[in-house]
Design a protein around this motif. Structure first.
Motif, PDB file in Angstrom:
ATOM      1  N   GLU A 181       0.835  -1.196   0.000  1.00 14.00           N
ATOM      2  CA  GLU A 181       0.000   0.000   0.000  1.00 14.00           C
ATOM      3  C   GLU A 181       0.870   1.245   0.000  1.00 14.00           C
ATOM      4  O   GLU A 181       1.995   1.234   0.502  1.00 14.00           O
ATOM      5  CB  GLU A 181      -0.904   0.024   1.234  1.00 14.00           C
ATOM      6  CG  GLU A 181      -1.855  -1.143   1.290  1.00 14.00           C
ATOM      7  CD  GLU A 181      -2.699  -1.166   2.552  1.00 14.00           C
ATOM      8  OE1 GLU A 181      -3.773  -1.786   2.521  1.00 14.00           O
ATOM      9  OE2 GLU A 181      -2.288  -0.573   3.566  1.00 14.00           O
ATOM     10  N   LEU A 182       0.313   2.318  -0.551  1.00  9.92           N
ATOM     11  CA  LEU A 182       0.970   3.619  -0.552  1.00  9.92           C
ATOM     12  C   LEU A 182       0.249   4.504   0.456  1.00  9.92           C
ATOM     13  O   LEU A 182      -0.975   4.650   0.392  1.00  9.92           O
ATOM     14  CB  LEU A 182       0.916   4.245  -1.946  1.00  9.92           C
ATOM     15  CG  LEU A 182       1.556   5.608  -2.113  1.00  9.92           C
ATOM     16  CD1 LEU A 182       3.060   5.542  -1.838  1.00  9.92           C
ATOM     17  CD2 LEU A 182       1.304   6.145  -3.517  1.00  9.92           C
ATOM     18  N   ILE A 183       1.018   5.067   1.383  1.00 13.11           N
ATOM     19  CA  ILE A 183       0.414   5.910   2.414  1.00 13.11           C
ATOM     20  C   ILE A 183       0.393   7.353   1.916  1.00 13.11           C
ATOM     21  O   ILE A 183       1.400   8.052   1.970  1.00 13.11           O
ATOM     22  CB  ILE A 183       1.188   5.817   3.740  1.00 13.11           C
ATOM     23  CG1 ILE A 183       1.260   4.382   4.209  1.00 13.11           C
ATOM     24  CG2 ILE A 183       0.536   6.705   4.800  1.00 13.11           C
ATOM     25  CD1 ILE A 183       2.174   4.169   5.380  1.00 13.11           C
ATOM     26  N   LYS A 184      -0.763   7.754   1.405  1.00 10.36           N
ATOM     27  CA  LYS A 184      -0.971   9.157   1.034  1.00 10.36           C
ATOM     28  C   LYS A 184      -1.775   9.831   2.136  1.00 10.36           C
ATOM     29  O   LYS A 184      -1.627  11.004   2.398  1.00 10.36           O
ATOM     30  CB  LYS A 184      -1.722   9.260  -0.292  1.00 10.36           C
ATOM     31  CG  LYS A 184      -0.902   8.875  -1.491  1.00 10.36           C
ATOM     32  CD  LYS A 184      -1.707   9.112  -2.751  1.00 10.36           C
ATOM     33  CE  LYS A 184      -0.882   8.856  -3.979  1.00 10.36           C
ATOM     34  NZ  LYS A 184      -1.676   9.062  -5.203  1.00 10.36           N
TER      35      LYS A 184
ATOM     36  N   TRP B 293       4.627   8.518   9.922  1.00  4.90           N
ATOM     37  CA  TRP B 293       4.886   7.083   9.902  1.00  4.90           C
ATOM     38  C   TRP B 293       4.588   6.487  11.271  1.00  4.90           C
ATOM     39  O   TRP B 293       4.047   5.417  11.384  1.00  4.90           O
ATOM     40  CB  TRP B 293       6.329   6.800   9.493  1.00  4.90           C
ATOM     41  CG  TRP B 293       6.633   7.433   8.176  1.00  4.90           C
ATOM     42  CD1 TRP B 293       7.584   8.366   7.924  1.00  4.90           C
ATOM     43  CD2 TRP B 293       5.935   7.243   6.957  1.00  4.90           C
ATOM     44  NE1 TRP B 293       7.530   8.750   6.613  1.00  4.90           N
ATOM     45  CE2 TRP B 293       6.523   8.076   6.003  1.00  4.90           C
ATOM     46  CE3 TRP B 293       4.871   6.447   6.566  1.00  4.90           C
ATOM     47  CZ2 TRP B 293       6.095   8.133   4.683  1.00  4.90           C
ATOM     48  CZ3 TRP B 293       4.446   6.505   5.258  1.00  4.90           C
ATOM     49  CH2 TRP B 293       5.046   7.334   4.336  1.00  4.90           C
ATOM     50  N   VAL B 294       4.924   7.206  12.314  1.00  4.68           N
ATOM     51  CA  VAL B 294       4.593   6.753  13.657  1.00  4.68           C
ATOM     52  C   VAL B 294       3.082   6.735  13.808  1.00  4.68           C
ATOM     53  O   VAL B 294       2.496   5.798  14.309  1.00  4.68           O
ATOM     54  CB  VAL B 294       5.254   7.662  14.718  1.00  4.68           C
ATOM     55  CG1 VAL B 294       4.801   7.271  16.109  1.00  4.68           C
ATOM     56  CG2 VAL B 294       6.766   7.600  14.599  1.00  4.68           C
ATOM     57  N   SER B 295       2.419   7.789  13.323  1.00  4.96           N
ATOM     58  CA  SER B 295       0.963   7.870  13.413  1.00  4.96           C
ATOM     59  C   SER B 295       0.301   6.745  12.637  1.00  4.96           C
ATOM     60  O   SER B 295      -0.660   6.152  13.094  1.00  4.96           O
ATOM     61  CB  SER B 295       0.471   9.216  12.861  1.00  4.96           C
ATOM     62  OG  SER B 295       1.018  10.270  13.604  1.00  4.96           O
ATOM     63  N   ALA B 296       0.813   6.459  11.453  1.00  5.95           N
ATOM     64  CA  ALA B 296       0.227   5.394  10.645  1.00  5.95           C
ATOM     65  C   ALA B 296       0.363   4.052  11.362  1.00  5.95           C
ATOM     66  O   ALA B 296      -0.542   3.235  11.349  1.00  5.95           O
ATOM     67  CB  ALA B 296       0.902   5.335   9.279  1.00  5.95           C
ATOM     68  N   GLU B 297       1.494   3.827  12.001  1.00  5.39           N
ATOM     69  CA  GLU B 297       1.721   2.579  12.732  1.00  5.39           C
ATOM     70  C   GLU B 297       0.754   2.453  13.901  1.00  5.39           C
ATOM     71  O   GLU B 297       0.228   1.402  14.184  1.00  5.39           O
ATOM     72  CB  GLU B 297       3.176   2.547  13.231  1.00  5.39           C
ATOM     73  CG  GLU B 297       3.531   1.337  14.030  1.00  5.39           C
ATOM     74  CD  GLU B 297       3.700   0.082  13.188  1.00  5.39           C
ATOM     75  OE1 GLU B 297       3.840  -0.985  13.788  1.00  5.39           O
ATOM     76  OE2 GLU B 297       3.675   0.160  11.953  1.00  5.39           O
TER      77      GLU B 297
END
Length: 145
Positions: free
Chosen positions: A73-76, A124-128
């Motif tokens: 997946e691409l995190i936009k 990136w921390v938030s996405a995790e």
């Protein structure tokens, strides 16, 4: 709809997909023209720092039976990552090494970006963690997915 394919990761960290191993072999022929190579290459995906791999999971598909799958997946937007490609195989052992290698490339890209920019994005921390925060500068180590 699941379709078989043959793939390779090239020297530029691009995932190249071919319809068959025969197409790949024709693509690798030094005499192959650029037009022929374009026809033989089904799809090319550059592995980016903004990619993530979903966990391996097992699912029953009506047309294929039980498959182990994972997605790139691409995190936009941390709330809704964009599907790039989904991999499936009857046996988990086929996908584990591919997923781990892609994860290592994503991690490498993140460290390269951090080193060139001098910071890591906290998204990136938030996405995790599943939080929806605006990106901000941080010195936190970027997690792997």
């Amino acid at each position: 709809d699941w379709k078989p394919c043959f793939f390779r990761l090239n020297d530029e960290d691009d995932l190249e997909l071919f319809r068959s191993e025969a197409d790949f072999e024709r693509f690798m022929n030094p005499k192959a023209t650029m037009n022929l190579k374009a026809d033989l290459l089904k799809r090319s995906v550059s592995i980016l720092y903004a990619h993530k791999c979903t966990p391996l999971k097992r699912k029953r598909y009506i047309s294929r039976g039980d498959l182990t799958t994972f997605s790139l997946e691409l995190i936009k937007d941390v709330k809704k990552p964009e599907l790039v490609i989904k991999f499936g195989a009857e046996q988990r052992g086929v996908l584990e090494p591919l997923r781990e290698y892609i994860l290592s490339l994503v991690q490498k890209k993140r460290f390269e970006r951090r080193d060139s920019d001098g910071f890591a994005l906290s998204q990136w921390v938030s996405a995790e963690q599943g939080a929806a925060e605006e990106p901000r500068r941080s010195n936190a180590r970027t997690p792997s997915y």
